[in-house]
Design an enzyme around this catalytic site. Structure first.
Site, mmCIF file in Angstrom:
data_model
loop_
_atom_site.group_PDB
_atom_site.id
_atom_site.type_symbol
_atom_site.label_atom_id
_atom_site.label_comp_id
_atom_site.label_asym_id
_atom_site.label_seq_id
_atom_site.Cartn_x
_atom_site.Cartn_y
_atom_site.Cartn_z
ATOM 1 N N HIS A 208 0.471 -6.351 18.059
ATOM 2 C CA HIS A 208 -0.542 -7.402 18.182
ATOM 3 C C HIS A 208 -1.474 -7.115 19.358
ATOM 4 O O HIS A 208 -1.063 -6.554 20.361
ATOM 5 C CB HIS A 208 0.118 -8.754 18.466
ATOM 6 C CG HIS A 208 1.124 -9.171 17.460
ATOM 7 N ND1 HIS A 208 2.458 -8.869 17.575
ATOM 8 C CD2 HIS A 208 0.992 -9.854 16.312
ATOM 9 C CE1 HIS A 208 3.100 -9.367 16.546
ATOM 10 N NE2 HIS A 208 2.239 -9.962 15.756
ATOM 11 N N LYS B 75 0.834 -1.204 0.000
ATOM 12 C CA LYS B 75 0.000 0.000 0.000
ATOM 13 C C LYS B 75 0.869 1.255 0.000
ATOM 14 O O LYS B 75 0.586 2.222 -0.723
ATOM 15 C CB LYS B 75 -0.937 -0.004 1.206
ATOM 16 C CG LYS B 75 -2.006 -1.079 1.123
ATOM 17 C CD LYS B 75 -2.800 -1.152 2.416
ATOM 18 C CE LYS B 75 -3.823 -2.281 2.372
ATOM 19 N NZ LYS B 75 -4.535 -2.415 3.660
#
Length: 124
Positions: free
Chosen positions: A103, A62
């Site tokens: 995470h 991206k």
């Protein structure tokens, strides 16, 4: 100058299910060095590692401006330095590349910033 910023959020369960369904999944995502590191892990840490690398490569594509496909998963390698910080060690962009991986219990969030020298303009 910042060339591109890419972010991604990936569900850990989705990556775990893909790996359980297709044991070759990790080899598609990871470079040989990343795969060797992955194979040293087990349980939750292995899922986090695989999910993190997948998400970071998505973020990279991206930031690069192409999406996955034009940038293959094997074109990007993320290894940890001696302190455990993830570093982009192989990628097609000619400038500097920075990655962050975080995470939670169920998700991984990644960000990639690509930086180049020169005047501020978009020449893609």
């Amino acid at each position: 100058m910042i060339y591109g910023i890419g972010v991604d959020v990936t569900d850990l369960g989705r990556i775990q299910a893909a790996q359980e369904k297709n044991h070759g999944f990790a080899a598609k995502i990871l470079t040989p060095v990343e795969l060797a590191n992955y194979q040293q892990l087990d349980g939750r840490r292995a899922v986090e590692y695989l999910s993190g690398r997948f998400s970071a490569k998505e973020s990279y594509s991206k930031a690069f401006g192409t999406g996955l496909g034009k940038v293959a998963l094997q074109d990007v390698e993320i290894l940890n330095n001696e302190l455990g910080k993830p570093i982009l060690t192989k990628h097609p962009f000619a400038g500097n590349a920075f990655v962050s991986i975080s995470h939670s219990e169920t998700l991984v969030f990644t960000e990639v910033i690509l930086e180049k020298e020169g005047p501020e303009r978009d020449d893609r």
